[in-house]
Motif scaffolding. Structure first.
Motif, PDB file in Angstrom:
ATOM      1  N   HIS A 266       0.820  -1.213   0.000  1.00 12.01           N
ATOM      2  CA  HIS A 266       0.000   0.000   0.000  1.00 12.01           C
ATOM      3  C   HIS A 266       0.859   1.271   0.000  1.00 12.01           C
ATOM      4  O   HIS A 266       0.324   2.372   0.000  1.00 12.01           O
TER       5      HIS A 266
ATOM      6  N   THR B 279       1.819   2.906  -5.124  1.00 13.82           N
ATOM      7  CA  THR B 279       0.412   2.573  -4.855  1.00 13.82           C
ATOM      8  C   THR B 279      -0.235   3.676  -4.027  1.00 13.82           C
ATOM      9  O   THR B 279      -1.354   4.103  -4.325  1.00 13.82           O
ATOM     10  N   MET B 280       0.465   4.155  -3.010  1.00  7.84           N
ATOM     11  CA  MET B 280      -0.077   5.238  -2.191  1.00  7.84           C
ATOM     12  C   MET B 280      -0.240   6.508  -3.018  1.00  7.84           C
ATOM     13  O   MET B 280      -1.262   7.193  -2.926  1.00  7.84           O
TER      14      MET B 280
END
Length: 178
Positions: free
Chosen positions: A36, A40-41
């Protein structure tokens, strides 16, 4: 973000020693955090995503480079924790080297490097003056080298770094709901 919060909440008691340490759960949790983090963040915060219900502050986009560095730092620490989970709450020891059977005749002795005298307490507290300026900035380390070195740390040390990165990000870029 909920997955990150839940994972940190699951791992925290192990890192504090209040529940038994489980290297598998730590490694899996670290992988969730890493999955995450980083790019992706960043993908969760496209321009204009302040509309609607959000905890994000506009500084994310005006300080994008720093926000991106924090997201990558989180990934680096989480990746290292996934590997270092078997270290437990103690740092890994380097493997012993058997030097008894080696031919030492070709080994040259090199002089010890010049060691900087270090900082005085006044300098560390910000009261003294330093003749040499030392600059440390985010993103100056090669992530591959940083991750390699980090895997020798104790799991709780890496978890503390993960928590500090989250805290730093939240203090700069997280606000209450709009």
């Amino acid at each position: 973000m909920t997955a990150l919060k839940d994972t940190v909440a699951e791992l925290a008691p192990m890192m504090q020693g209040t529940v038994p340490y489980d290297a598998f759960i730590v490694s899996e949790g670290a992988s969730v955090i890493a999955g995450h983090a980083g790019e992706t963040m960043l993908s969760l915060f496209p321009e204009g995503s302040l509309e609607g219900v959000t905890y994000a502050r506009p500084e994310i986009w005006s300080d994008w480079q720093d926000f991106a560095a924090l997201a990558e730092e989180l990934k680096t620490y989480a990746d290292a924790l996934a590997v270092a989970a078997p270290n437990g709450l103690e740092p890994a020891l380097p493997p012993p080297r058997d030097m008894a059977g080696m031919d030492h005749s070709a080994m040259a002795m090199t002089p010890a490097p010049q060691v900087d005298e270090g900082f005085t307490i006044a300098e560390l507290m910000g009261y003294g003056e330093r003749t040499q300026e030392v600059q440390v900035a985010r993103g100056t380390s090669d992530p591959a080298t940083l991750a390699f070195d980090l895997t020798t740390l104790a799991a709780d040390d890496l978890f503390t770094r993960i928590s500090a990165t989250c805290s730093s990000c939240h203090s700069q870029y997280r606000a209450g709901r709009n």
